[in-house]
Design an enzyme around this catalytic site. Structure first.
Site, mmCIF file in Angstrom:
data_model
loop_
_atom_site.group_PDB
_atom_site.id
_atom_site.type_symbol
_atom_site.label_atom_id
_atom_site.label_comp_id
_atom_site.label_asym_id
_atom_site.label_seq_id
_atom_site.Cartn_x
_atom_site.Cartn_y
_atom_site.Cartn_z
ATOM 1 N N ASP A 1 -8.867 -9.972 9.326
ATOM 2 C CA ASP A 1 -8.379 -8.622 9.012
ATOM 3 C C ASP A 1 -9.372 -7.513 9.335
ATOM 4 O OD1 ASP A 1 -6.088 -7.169 7.915
ATOM 5 O OD2 ASP A 1 -7.386 -6.643 6.235
ATOM 6 N N TYR B 1 -2.001 -3.707 -6.852
ATOM 7 C CA TYR B 1 -1.630 -4.520 -5.693
ATOM 8 C C TYR B 1 -2.586 -4.385 -4.510
ATOM 9 C CZ TYR B 1 1.074 -6.968 -2.294
ATOM 10 O OH TYR B 1 1.471 -7.885 -1.357
ATOM 11 N N ARG C 1 3.697 -3.851 17.630
ATOM 12 C CA ARG C 1 5.096 -4.266 17.812
ATOM 13 C C ARG C 1 5.759 -3.248 18.713
ATOM 14 N NH1 ARG C 1 7.264 -7.996 13.739
ATOM 15 N NH2 ARG C 1 5.503 -8.609 12.439
ATOM 16 N N GLY D 1 1.139 -20.125 18.853
ATOM 17 C CA GLY D 1 0.210 -20.959 19.622
ATOM 18 C C GLY D 1 0.176 -20.600 21.104
ATOM 19 N N SER E 1 4.949 -10.281 0.382
ATOM 20 C CA SER E 1 4.302 -11.216 -0.547
ATOM 21 C C SER E 1 3.103 -11.841 0.159
ATOM 22 C CB SER E 1 5.292 -12.279 -1.019
ATOM 23 O OG SER E 1 5.880 -12.945 0.079
ATOM 24 N N ARG E 2 2.095 -12.233 -0.623
ATOM 25 C CA ARG E 2 0.796 -12.596 -0.033
ATOM 26 C C ARG E 2 0.205 -13.841 -0.688
ATOM 27 N NH1 ARG E 2 -1.516 -8.871 4.077
ATOM 28 N NH2 ARG E 2 0.153 -7.358 4.281
ATOM 29 N N HIS F 1 -10.111 -2.579 11.927
ATOM 30 C CA HIS F 1 -9.017 -3.408 11.384
ATOM 31 C C HIS F 1 -8.706 -4.503 12.402
ATOM 32 C CE1 HIS F 1 -4.638 -3.442 9.623
ATOM 33 N NE2 HIS F 1 -5.403 -4.310 9.017
ATOM 34 N N SER G 1 -0.955 -3.625 10.311
ATOM 35 C CA SER G 1 -0.614 -4.516 9.204
ATOM 36 C C SER G 1 0.650 -5.315 9.529
ATOM 37 C CB SER G 1 -0.390 -3.706 7.932
ATOM 38 O OG SER G 1 -1.549 -2.966 7.639
ATOM 39 N N ALA G 2 0.609 -6.604 9.206
ATOM 40 C CA ALA G 2 1.744 -7.509 9.409
ATOM 41 C C ALA G 2 2.198 -7.573 10.871
ATOM 42 C CB ALA G 2 2.909 -7.143 8.481
ATOM 43 N N CYS G 3 1.244 -7.503 11.805
ATOM 44 C CA CYS G 3 1.558 -7.632 13.224
ATOM 45 C C CYS G 3 0.856 -8.823 13.877
ATOM 46 C CB CYS G 3 1.217 -6.345 13.962
ATOM 47 S SG CYS G 3 2.318 -4.994 13.539
ATOM 48 N N GLY G 4 0.345 -9.761 13.075
ATOM 49 C CA GLY G 4 -0.083 -11.020 13.663
ATOM 50 C C GLY G 4 -1.575 -11.311 13.703
ATOM 51 N N LYS G 5 -2.400 -10.599 12.932
ATOM 52 C CA LYS G 5 -3.848 -10.884 12.966
ATOM 53 C C LYS G 5 -4.158 -12.261 12.374
ATOM 54 C CE LYS G 5 -5.080 -7.109 10.870
ATOM 55 N NZ LYS G 5 -3.703 -6.575 10.833
ATOM 56 N N THR G 6 -3.638 -12.534 11.166
ATOM 57 C CA THR G 6 -3.933 -13.832 10.545
ATOM 58 C C THR G 6 -3.457 -14.954 11.453
ATOM 59 O OG1 THR G 6 -3.715 -12.826 8.367
ATOM 60 C CG2 THR G 6 -3.582 -15.231 8.466
ATOM 61 N N ARG H 1 0.833 -1.195 0.000
ATOM 62 C CA ARG H 1 0.000 0.000 0.000
ATOM 63 C C ARG H 1 0.875 1.256 0.000
ATOM 64 N NH1 ARG H 1 -1.756 0.783 4.333
ATOM 65 N NH2 ARG H 1 -1.091 -1.044 5.491
ATOM 66 N N LYS I 1 -9.607 -2.558 2.118
ATOM 67 C CA LYS I 1 -9.317 -1.389 2.954
ATOM 68 C C LYS I 1 -10.151 -0.180 2.552
ATOM 69 C CE LYS I 1 -6.181 -3.838 4.858
ATOM 70 N NZ LYS I 1 -6.166 -4.298 6.229
HETATM 71 P P1 GTP Z 1 -2.082 -7.780 7.491
HETATM 72 O O1 GTP Z 1 -2.656 -8.816 6.576
HETATM 73 O O2 GTP Z 1 -1.039 -6.941 6.825
HETATM 74 O O3 GTP Z 1 -3.124 -6.922 8.129
HETATM 75 O O4 GTP Z 1 -1.210 -8.556 8.614
HETATM 76 P P2 GTP Z 1 -1.558 -9.441 9.900
HETATM 77 O O5 GTP Z 1 -1.793 -8.562 11.076
HETATM 78 O O6 GTP Z 1 -2.601 -10.442 9.573
HETATM 79 O O7 GTP Z 1 -0.169 -10.201 10.207
HETATM 80 P P3 GTP Z 1 0.256 -11.752 10.123
HETATM 81 O O8 GTP Z 1 -0.552 -12.623 11.052
HETATM 82 O O9 GTP Z 1 0.265 -12.153 8.694
HETATM 83 O O10 GTP Z 1 1.742 -11.711 10.692
HETATM 84 C C1 GTP Z 1 2.759 -10.958 10.095
HETATM 85 C C2 GTP Z 1 4.105 -11.435 10.544
HETATM 86 O O11 GTP Z 1 4.199 -11.438 11.978
HETATM 87 C C3 GTP Z 1 4.400 -12.857 10.084
HETATM 88 O O12 GTP Z 1 5.703 -12.921 9.549
HETATM 89 C C4 GTP Z 1 4.293 -13.666 11.354
HETATM 90 O O13 GTP Z 1 5.126 -14.798 11.339
HETATM 91 C C5 GTP Z 1 4.668 -12.680 12.456
HETATM 92 N N1 GTP Z 1 3.968 -13.013 13.734
HETATM 93 C C6 GTP Z 1 2.648 -13.282 13.869
HETATM 94 N N2 GTP Z 1 2.335 -13.610 15.154
HETATM 95 C C7 GTP Z 1 3.489 -13.547 15.854
HETATM 96 C C8 GTP Z 1 3.829 -13.781 17.241
HETATM 97 O O14 GTP Z 1 2.999 -14.131 18.089
HETATM 98 N N3 GTP Z 1 5.140 -13.586 17.586
HETATM 99 C C9 GTP Z 1 6.085 -13.202 16.671
HETATM 100 N N4 GTP Z 1 7.336 -13.038 17.097
HETATM 101 N N5 GTP Z 1 5.805 -12.995 15.354
HETATM 102 C C10 GTP Z 1 4.526 -13.154 14.954
HETATM 103 C C1 SPV Z 2 -2.812 -4.567 5.390
HETATM 104 O O1 SPV Z 2 -1.891 -3.898 4.910
HETATM 105 O O2 SPV Z 2 -3.272 -4.326 6.525
HETATM 106 C C2 SPV Z 2 -3.381 -5.690 4.627
HETATM 107 C C3 SPV Z 2 -2.916 -5.933 3.254
HETATM 108 O O3 SPV Z 2 -4.256 -6.381 5.137
HETATM 109 S S1 SPV Z 2 -3.619 -4.868 2.079
HETATM 110 O O4 SPV Z 2 -4.815 -5.521 1.521
HETATM 111 O O5 SPV Z 2 -2.633 -4.666 1.011
HETATM 112 O O6 SPV Z 2 -4.015 -3.633 2.675
HETATM 113 MN MN MN Z 3 -4.681 -5.691 7.289
#
Ligand code: GTP
Ligand code: SPV
Ligand code: MN
Length: 604
Positions: free
Chosen positions: A288, A208, A408, A502, A376-377, A237, A259-264, A70, A217
């Site tokens: 998400d 993208y 984080r 876990g 990458s996704r 979010h 984003s990328a802080c562990g939701k999935t 983004r 979003k």
């Molecule tokens: P968006 O789709 O961007 O909104 O991201 P998200 O919040 O769903 O993040 P996602 O669960 O994909 O995690 C992003 C990164 O954080 C990955 O590389 C995970 O391996 C890492 N991660 C997730 N959970 C943990 C955790 O509990 N501890 C640590 N150290 N890393 C984590």
């Molecule tokens: C995020 O960035 O929080 C995502 C990926 O979930 S995107 O759809 O590119 O916004």
């Molecule tokens: Mn997101």
């Protein structure tokens, strides 16, 4: 099959006149349509077939190397009054914005097909769901929207039905209009403009993720949050996860992490072995986005407006997120991952296989950086997750027991704490901070405030947004408790103190027990923090002193933090609710009082 709704046909005609495509295709969402598009994309190289023996139905897309995340600095919120967009957004006058972006759209689809995608965000029969139509010239976007939303004929039928009802009431049809073109993918001419007052999105120059899949979003968060404010609900979010205890009771938790802080990962968590043996189960509702509103009983009920996962590939492995890994073994679109010598998808953190070709299609060479792009996704239907909950299709949504905020935070912020009440919880969410990640272009690892993980996604002034959150605290409301977690605390050696993944269930267990009045805690100026004995960590391999550090409240550090939070609240001027400032002052004073005896002790 143009629509029976005149307003929709007229808009589609207007867009076609502006963009001048060779063909217009209304998407019905059928298998035949998906197969034809896929064949076309395989033929022209937009998609690359992956190893069909190991990954049946899986394909790879390589986006333009400058178009991999983004772009927040070119994401605009165009409200009539600049203050309504707020300092948290980039603003442009709506008339000027339309003029600027329409000039880019003029003739941009010549030689291309224009796809009209009717979609529904949320279960098709849910009163909480909302519909939109995205017009795009990207077949890759069509393929992704088919997975991520309820797309095609049923959505069109709902749009037509709601539109006729609106006209009968003398109102206008209220579907969200999204216009997207990949344009010429020039990063200098890449704009994502939102017109919340017109329920309109215009996105140009990117193919993208969140820039191009406008249901996600742009609609479900930026336009959605604006609609939610005027209609009395919340568009957040957040992941939604169900935790089933050995007694068979399920509590639903909604959690906002940037984003990328562990939701999935949290949404699909697999309980540690001891918990599994006792009968704990985890159910995924969403990973998400969460739309929630008060039900008749005063509780908040939530739906996941999405139908698929657009998840971060790097770090996804048997050891971290086995549910996600199992979901993406077939019928998945991968974007910007690497491939192995036998054409299987690969990314950093995947323990099996080795990269032969990197995300740009070059022979893998460590000198060029990671094999898979850090952002990458995978795009996959939610139904493919082994943990997918049948309740995710429930029109009424699921009742939320706890709301969790987190980011984080390498230092200061404990593993978990609980807010005293709703207003304190809103402050905890507003004050959230996190290190930036690769999900957006720009520097990675910089600490910034990201209130409720909505900094890039709140479609209006954050001050008004905080007030909207506070407004849910009224007579008859049975609101969830609010917590803050931090899986990313680091020790002096720079390594994570908490194992995460876990084992995060141990923290969720404490959270749920707090909701049921069953777990202990210590009251501190920042809220309720578990004592070591309040958490179940038996058998967990933690380094010496790690738990002590993870649960410590550093009063001096927090005094500085709370002062900074005060300055942050001030940055929204008079729009920041006084109630939130009062809460900030209360905590600052409580920290000063606690610090006082220590200071005296040191002095004597
Ligand atoms: P968006 O789709 O961007 O909104 O991201 P998200 O919040 O769903 O993040 P996602 O669960 O994909 O995690 C992003 C990164 O954080 C990955 O590389 C995970 O391996 C890492 N991660 C997730 N959970 C943990 C955790 O509990 N501890 C640590 N150290 N890393 C984590
Ligand atoms: C995020 O960035 O929080 C995502 C990926 O979930 S995107 O759809 O590119 O916004
Ligand atoms: Mn997101």
């Amino acid at each position: 099959m143009p629509s029976r709704l005149e307003a929709l046909n007229r808009w589609v005609d207007d867009v076609a006149r502006l963009t001048q495509p060779d063909r217009v295709h209304w998407c019905d969402g059928s298998d035949a349509e998906a197969n034809a598009l896929r064949a076309q994309m395989l033929a022209n190289g937009t998609l690359i077939e992956l190893n069909q023996d190991t990954h049946p139905g899986c394909t790879l897309h390589r986006s333009h190397p400058s178009d991999v995340a983004r772009v927040e600095h070119l994401t605009l919120v165009c409200t009539k009054h600049e203050e309504d967009a707020g300092p948290n957004n980039h603003w442009m006058d709506p008339a000027a914005a339309h003029e600027k972006i329409d000039a880019l759209f003029a003739g941009c689809m010549k030689g291309r097909t224009m796809y009209v995608i009717p979609y529904c965000m949320g279960p098709i029969d849910s009163p909480i769901s909302r519909c939109g139509v995205e017009i795009t010239d990207s077949p890759y976007v069509v393929a992704n929207m088919r997975v991520m939303t309820r797309m095609g004929a049923p959505a069109l039928a709902r749009i037509e039905c709601e539109g006729s009802e609106a006209l009968a009431r003398g109102a206008q049809p209220a579907f969200v209009k999204g216009l997207h073109s990949i344009g010429e993918l020039d990063p200098e001419r890449r704009f994502i403009m939102h017109f919340p007052e017109e329920l309109t999105i215009k996105s140009y120059g990117s193919g993208y993720g969140g820039n191009a899949l406008l249901g996600k979003k742009c609609h479900a968060l930026r336009i959605g949050s604006f609609q939610a404010k005027s209609e009395g609900w919340l568009a957040e979010h957040m992941l939604i996860v169900g935790i089933e205890n050995p007694q068979g009771e399920t509590h639903y938790v909604a959690a906002a992490f940037p984003s990328a802080c562990g939701k999935t990962n949290l949404a699909m968590l697999i309980p540690p072995e001891g918990y599994r043996e006792k009968g704990w189960k985890v159910w995924t509702i969403g990973d998400d986005i969460c739309w929630m509103r008060p039900g008749a009983d005063g509780r908040l009920y939530a739906i996941n407006p999405e139908a698929g996962f657009f998840g971060v590939a790097p770090g996804t492995d048997k050891s971290t997120n086995p549910n996600a890994l199992a979901s993406i073994q077939h019928d998945t679109i991968f974007t910007n991952v690497a491939v192995t010598a036998d054409n299987q998808p690969w990314w950093e953190g995947l323990h099996e296989g080795a990269p032969a070709t990197d995300w740009q299609g070059r022979p893998y060479d460590a000198k060029n950086g990671p094999a898979a792009h850090p952002n990458s996704r995978f795009t996959v239907s939610a139904k493919q997750a082994p943990s997918w909950s049948p309740k995710a299709e429930d029109a009424q949504g699921v009742p939320i027991s706890a709301i969790v905020f987190g980011g984080r935070r390498p230092s200061l912020v404990p593993l978990v704490f609980e807010a005293r009440d709703w207003a304190h919880g809103v402050l905890v969410g507003a004050a959230m901070g996190s290190e930036t990640t690769a999900a957006a272009t720009g520097a990675v690892g910089v600490l910034r405030r990201d209130s409720m993980a909505m900094k890039p996604f709140c479609g209006y002034n954050y001050g008004d947004y905080f007030a909207h959150w506070l407004s849910f605290d009224k007579a008859g409301a049975k609101l969830p408790k609010i917590f803050h977690v931090n899986w990313f605390r680091k020790g002096a050696d720079g390594k994570f103190l908490w194992p995460g993944f876990g084992d995060n269930l141990r923290v969720l267990e404490w959270i749920i027990d707090r909701c049921d009045g069953k777990a202990g805690a210590q009251e501190t100026p920042i809220g309720f923090v578990p004592r070591e004995s309040d958490l179940h960590v038996e058998g967990l391999a933690l380094r010496d002193g790690a738990l002590d550090e993870l649960l410590d409240v550093d009063l001096d550090g927090w005094a500085a933090e709370v002062e900074d939070i005060g300055r942050y609240l001030d940055s929204f001027g008079t729009r920041t609710p006084e109630r939130l400032r009062a809460e900030q002052r209360r905590i600052a004073e409580s920290l000063a009082r606690e610090n006082e005896p220590q200071r005296r002790a040191v002095a004597s």
